[in-house]
Scaffold this motif. Structure first.
Motif, short mmCIF file in Angstrom:
data_model
loop_
_atom_site.label_atom_id
_atom_site.label_comp_id
_atom_site.label_asym_id
_atom_site.label_seq_id
_atom_site.Cartn_x
_atom_site.Cartn_y
_atom_site.Cartn_z
N LEU A 11 56.29 50.07 58.36
CA LEU A 11 56.04 50.37 56.96
C LEU A 11 55.41 49.21 56.20
CD1 LEU A 11 59.30 52.28 55.99
CD2 LEU A 11 57.01 53.24 56.22
N GLN A 12 55.46 48.01 56.76
CA GLN A 12 54.95 46.84 56.04
C GLN A 12 53.43 46.76 56.14
OE1 GLN A 12 56.70 44.06 54.17
NE2 GLN A 12 54.58 44.39 53.53
N PRO A 13 52.73 46.97 55.02
CA PRO A 13 51.27 46.82 55.06
C PRO A 13 50.89 45.36 55.33
CG PRO A 13 52.01 47.80 52.97
CD PRO A 13 53.22 47.33 53.69
N SER A 14 49.75 45.17 55.97
CA SER A 14 49.23 43.81 56.13
C SER A 14 48.96 43.20 54.77
CB SER A 14 47.92 43.83 56.93
OG SER A 14 48.09 44.47 58.17
N CYS A 15 48.54 44.05 53.84
CA CYS A 15 48.26 43.59 52.48
C CYS A 15 48.41 44.77 51.52
CB CYS A 15 46.84 43.04 52.39
SG CYS A 15 46.45 42.36 50.77
N ILE A 16 49.01 44.52 50.37
CA ILE A 16 49.08 45.51 49.29
C ILE A 16 48.04 45.07 48.26
CG2 ILE A 16 50.47 46.59 47.50
CD1 ILE A 16 52.95 45.98 49.24
N VAL A 17 47.03 45.89 48.10
CA VAL A 17 45.93 45.57 47.19
C VAL A 17 46.34 45.96 45.77
CG1 VAL A 17 43.50 46.06 46.66
CG2 VAL A 17 44.27 45.95 49.05
N ALA A 18 46.15 45.05 44.85
CA ALA A 18 46.51 45.29 43.45
C ALA A 18 45.37 46.01 42.75
CB ALA A 18 46.84 43.98 42.75
N GLY A 19 45.12 47.23 43.20
CA GLY A 19 44.05 48.03 42.61
C GLY A 19 43.63 49.10 43.60
N PRO A 20 42.60 49.85 43.24
CA PRO A 20 42.10 50.88 44.14
C PRO A 20 41.28 50.27 45.27
CG PRO A 20 40.76 50.82 42.17
CD PRO A 20 41.88 49.84 41.96
N VAL A 21 40.77 51.10 46.14
CA VAL A 21 39.99 50.65 47.29
C VAL A 21 38.86 49.72 46.89
CG1 VAL A 21 38.49 52.70 47.31
CG2 VAL A 21 38.90 51.46 49.43
N THR A 22 38.28 49.94 45.74
CA THR A 22 37.15 49.13 45.29
C THR A 22 37.53 47.69 44.95
OG1 THR A 22 37.46 49.99 43.05
CG2 THR A 22 35.85 51.13 44.46
N ALA A 23 38.83 47.40 44.88
CA ALA A 23 39.29 46.03 44.63
C ALA A 23 39.24 45.18 45.89
CB ALA A 23 40.71 46.05 44.06
N LEU A 169 64.08 48.00 51.52
CA LEU A 169 64.18 47.63 52.94
C LEU A 169 64.04 46.14 53.16
CD1 LEU A 169 62.06 50.50 54.54
CD2 LEU A 169 64.55 50.16 54.73
N GLY A 170 63.82 45.40 52.07
CA GLY A 170 63.68 43.95 52.18
C GLY A 170 62.29 43.54 52.65
N LEU A 171 61.33 44.42 52.53
CA LEU A 171 59.96 44.11 52.92
C LEU A 171 59.17 43.65 51.71
CD1 LEU A 171 59.43 47.17 55.28
CD2 LEU A 171 59.98 44.83 55.93
N SER A 172 58.05 43.02 51.96
CA SER A 172 57.26 42.45 50.87
C SER A 172 56.55 43.53 50.06
CB SER A 172 56.23 41.47 51.42
OG SER A 172 55.41 41.00 50.38
N THR A 173 56.58 43.36 48.75
CA THR A 173 55.81 44.23 47.85
C THR A 173 54.81 43.39 47.06
OG1 THR A 173 57.50 44.05 46.13
CG2 THR A 173 57.65 45.95 47.62
N ALA A 174 54.58 42.15 47.51
CA ALA A 174 53.64 41.27 46.82
C ALA A 174 52.22 41.82 46.97
CB ALA A 174 53.71 39.86 47.40
N THR A 175 51.48 41.79 45.87
CA THR A 175 50.10 42.23 45.92
C THR A 175 49.18 41.03 46.04
OG1 THR A 175 49.87 42.19 43.53
CG2 THR A 175 50.58 44.28 44.53
N ASP A 176 47.92 41.32 46.22
CA ASP A 176 46.95 40.26 46.46
C ASP A 176 46.32 39.69 45.21
OD1 ASP A 176 45.17 42.08 45.52
OD2 ASP A 176 44.08 42.34 47.37
N GLY A 177 46.70 40.16 44.05
CA GLY A 177 46.13 39.65 42.82
C GLY A 177 44.93 40.44 42.32
N GLY A 178 44.55 41.49 43.01
CA GLY A 178 43.53 42.38 42.48
C GLY A 178 42.19 42.38 43.17
N ASN A 179 41.86 41.35 43.93
CA ASN A 179 40.54 41.38 44.55
C ASN A 179 40.55 41.08 46.03
OD1 ASN A 179 40.93 38.66 44.69
ND2 ASN A 179 39.44 38.13 43.14
N PHE A 180 41.71 40.90 46.59
CA PHE A 180 41.89 40.63 48.01
C PHE A 180 41.27 39.31 48.42
CE2 PHE A 180 43.61 41.88 51.86
CZ PHE A 180 42.72 41.80 52.89
#
Length: 186
Positions: A11-23, A169-180
């Motif tokens: 369930l842990q994404p490699s990265c949670i993008v802070a925005g839509p796909v275009t970010a 679940l104790g997994l990361s929900t940190a985002t990338d700040g919006g532009n990856f």
């Protein structure tokens, strides 16, 4: 604290993008060795139940097509909808994929002729897109669902619920700040 169970790690994404796909900044992916993108359609590229492609999505896809092998992969059963999106973006597609099953992803990887480690699965759902990509050994990028104007949809309760589940679940929900561009892999 014991390591998360295998199912939780899926369930842990490699990265949670802070925005839509275009970010997503394609150059960051390229610098990390990614050469192919598998893109979900519903709520990732096109708003739910609408035959609308935001102009920002059209421009972003045109940009990534110059650099990456790109393929659409959707669980949607509607050939009309997915074929329309694929035609508008001039991309190959697979519908009724059954994500998180790996069989359709295996076919896509054969089609684009890349190993899983060089491909990113991009979508808006943990239990389909992220799990499917993780099970195949791909980079998994969780993006915010998209609204008709190309901005993040703030009406998507399931997305917010899935983020709360990650946290529980104790997994990361940190985002990338919006532009990856400054994202650290979690």
């Amino acid at each position: 604290m014991p390591p998360p169970r295998l199912a939780a790690r899926w369930l842990q994404p490699s990265c949670i993008v802070a925005g839509p796909v275009t970010a997503i900044d394609p150059q960051v992916l390229w610098n990390q060795g990614i050469r192919g993108l598998v893109l979900d359609v519903d709520r990732t590229l096109a708003p739910r139940r609408q035959l609308v492609l935001p102009e920002t999505v059209r421009r972003w896809v045109a940009r990534v097509r110059r650099q990456f092998k790109v393929h659409l992969l959707s669980n949607n059963l509607s050939r009309r909808r997915i074929a329309w999106v694929a035609k508008e973006l001039d991309l190959p597609y697979c519908l009724a994929a059954g994500k998180p099953s790996r069989s359709s992803l295996r076919q896509v990887l054969k089609t684009i002729n890349l190993p899983p480690a060089q491909v990113a699965m991009v979508g808006d759902r943990l239990f389909t897109d992220v799990v499917a990509g993780n099970r195949m050994g791909m980079m998994s990028l969780l993006v915010q669902p998209i609204a008709p104007d190309g901005r993040p949809s703030h009406q998507d309760r399931l997305y917010r619920l899935e983020l709360r589940l990650l946290k529980a679940l104790g997994l990361s929900t940190a985002t990338d700040g919006g532009n990856f561009a400054s994202a650290e892999q979690v």
